[in-house]
Design an enzyme around this catalytic site. Sequence first.
Site, PDB file in Angstrom:
ATOM      1  N   HIS A  76       6.248  -6.717  12.205  1.00 29.35           N
ATOM      2  CA  HIS A  76       6.593  -6.357  11.035  1.00 29.35           C
ATOM      3  C   HIS A  76       6.288  -4.790  10.411  1.00 29.35           C
ATOM      4  O   HIS A  76       7.180  -4.264   9.962  1.00 29.35           O
ATOM      5  CB  HIS A  76       5.692  -7.409   9.944  1.00 29.35           C
ATOM      6  N   GLU A  77       5.175  -4.579  10.705  1.00 27.27           N
ATOM      7  CA  GLU A  77       4.629  -3.135  10.391  1.00 27.27           C
ATOM      8  C   GLU A  77       5.371  -2.082  11.330  1.00 27.27           C
ATOM      9  O   GLU A  77       5.664  -0.943  10.851  1.00 27.27           O
ATOM     10  CB  GLU A  77       3.151  -3.018  10.409  1.00 27.27           C
TER      11      GLU A  77
ATOM     12  N   TRP B  32     -44.802  -1.681 -42.536  1.00 33.72           N
ATOM     13  CA  TRP B  32     -44.202  -0.379 -41.920  1.00 33.72           C
ATOM     14  C   TRP B  32     -43.143  -0.603 -41.025  1.00 33.72           C
ATOM     15  O   TRP B  32     -42.144   0.150 -41.264  1.00 33.72           O
ATOM     16  CB  TRP B  32     -45.495   0.294 -41.214  1.00 33.72           C
TER      17      TRP B  32
ATOM     18  N   ASP C 176       7.774  -6.983  -0.008  1.00 30.28           N
ATOM     19  CA  ASP C 176       8.531  -6.000   0.244  1.00 30.28           C
ATOM     20  C   ASP C 176       9.838  -6.413  -0.499  1.00 30.28           C
ATOM     21  O   ASP C 176      10.640  -5.509  -1.049  1.00 30.28           O
ATOM     22  CB  ASP C 176       8.943  -6.265   1.838  1.00 30.28           C
TER      23      ASP C 176
ATOM     24  N   HIS D  49       8.579  -1.383   9.518  1.00 25.34           N
ATOM     25  CA  HIS D  49       8.433  -0.560   8.451  1.00 25.34           C
ATOM     26  C   HIS D  49       8.009   1.042   8.890  1.00 25.34           C
ATOM     27  O   HIS D  49       8.943   1.931   8.695  1.00 25.34           O
ATOM     28  CB  HIS D  49       7.343  -0.707   7.522  1.00 25.34           C
TER      29      HIS D  49
END
Length: 758
Positions: free
Chosen positions: A442-443, A148, A518, A446
């Site tokens: 650095h920042e 089956w 960058d 920006h």
Amino acid sequence: MEEKKGGFKFSYLIILLLLVLLVCFLFIDTSNPGKRVELSDVDAFISGTYSESDTGPQNIQMAQLYYYDGIGYILIEGSELADSFPNNADYYFEYSSSNDINRIIEKIDAAVAEGATISYDTNRPSDNWFLSLLPTLLIIIFGGVMVWVLYRMMAGSNRGAMGFGKSRAKAYASTKVKFDDIAGADEEKAELEEIVEFLKNPKKFTDLGARIPKGILLVGNPGTGKTLLARAVAGESNVPFISISGSDFVEMFVGVGASRVRDLFDQAKKNKPCIVFIDEIDAVGRQRGAGLGGGNDEREQTLNQLLVEMDGFEPNEGIIVLAATNRSDVLDPALLRPGRFDRQIYVHVPDVRGREGILRIHAKNKPIDESVDFKTLARITAGFTGADIENMLNEAAILAARANRPTIIMTDITEGINKVIMGPQKKSRLVTEKDKKITAYHESGHAMLAKLLKNCDDVQEVSIIPRGMAGGYTMSRPETDDSFASYNKLMDEIAMSMGGRIAEELVFGEITTGASSDIQQATKIAHKMVFDWGMSKKLGFMTLSSQETIFVGRDYQTKNDFSEKLAAEADDEVREILSYNYERAKKLLKDNKNLLEEMAKLLIERETIYKEEVDMIMQGQTTEEIVKYMEKKEKAQKAKEAKIREKQLQAKKLEEYKNKVEEGKKLLDNGIITKEEYQMVLDEYQAQLAKAAQPKQEKVEKPKAEEAKKAEPKKEIAKKAETKTEETEKTPKRIKAKASSKTQTEQKKQDKNDNKGE
């Protein structure tokens, strides 16, 4: 959504249980052979002189003996196991040869001749006919089950050997998603609402000679909501929804994909009108002749069958095919023609208004603080898709829970944005003081240029905490969703991206490797300005980017249509753009070096600052003043959170008392407690209600007293204010902490005075 499921998997579970039971019947022996004795002890059993021990049973007499296959089973006189012998016995022994058992039988025969009652047998008796037939029955049942299972596997299971050609589509009876659950896609929803109207009221369109579209292709970036729109169409139209992925058609066996396409549309014909949704259709609908295989390529056969089913000789009325893809450029033209995919709906990244709507939808089931500004968040999340926004709010909720906050504040959401874009903060990373100082300048470079340059987006956040591959970051906030970038805006973006390198050079007299990304960003913009967008002053209105590419691996080979001399001139123009912006950015930072120093100092002190603090720096306020303001702001936020927690705790207590009252009422009705006991619980609940309402009454009464004070002459008010100020200065701090009688209006006035003093 409710998926239509059959009972096939459940039947397999039943079969598995039956197999386990069969194994238990076949291999588990529940008989009890008794206690083992030696072969030499059998003579004592026959003569009736066997004893287990000095204190145990004495003179044990054998009543029956059964022997088979090297084992002998003994039943003694008076045993309770007589009915189940030899399956259950008192004792058993082992013998190695027929001579041993023959000798024992001879002794039993001699004892019987002398008057003993001992019997022996070698044929095991059966309890009943069913037990004797049980092994045969089990074999028949086991074989039937296996047959089956194999039949079911061959007939319909996709995992069976004969089921490869069956479609793996999942049918859904209904879906709960509606068009109201989708924001930021108004035009797309309007296009799809017509399809819903076609399915609900087709006569309205057929009377005018219109036909229902056979296919709709949803094209857009990942996460824009293509699949969600398809679910909404199914939810609004209330028709069967059959979903499948394009990769489900592809198989290692030849002809399987085409067979699955046929089976998919046969399934759709039985349920029409219905919607067939094929997700990521580019997996099977790629342009023919572009692969390395010939005409018998398996993917091409699958595509040919899909083309025939969508618009072939036999019409498929009442079946609408919805498909989604990120790469409509690689699809076969025959698939995109009218009659197959009649409409192509481009699902765009949501604009600022759409993002605000998506934010509000996903914030419905979250406790958002009243200070959160959805309009500001919509501007910050420029470029976010619906999936990005949902993920961002989920991250914000996790961060608020981690901080034990009762509500989600703006800081949690901005941190969630950064986490989605760049990853989590790495506060545990060991950063030297030198690196920290370099990152701060650095920042600051920006951020300073972003504020000084006219066409740059406003600064939202500046941080020197490492995140992802970056040692720090400056996040901008565009005011509008501009589709086009002007020449001046691009020039300002190039200059702004150079701010970090220039700040390092001005402060430390040398440059570091921290500006690599960058430099890449600035060079990329300048290159596109010259090569792609015709923004070169020397080269003018022309493009140098090639559009002729080979299909196999689109970026594998590119054909250039310009000379080497022109390429050299273009490179010189890129270099000139970069040099010009470097010099003007350097001049701006030199002229405002004092502000640069102040911002770097604040970043070293606080590590992360936001738009408000950046604006204060640009207005000339000192680091000490800004730090004091930030601490006061944080203190006010913590006090606000404490009040919210207190209210939540009070509401929880009231709910508990209310439940006690309801439970007490039930107990009183059932006669378990008395009226006096119930009244005690009720009085306690009412006392808690009065206690909760008391602060609200004070807030209502105090403004009335303040209005009365306003009616006094101005001179008297000024005198009282001076007197209060002197008394406040003389009052010890511990008494000030206890004073809680100020109204909200007085507190705001005091805050304004403090700010003016600062």
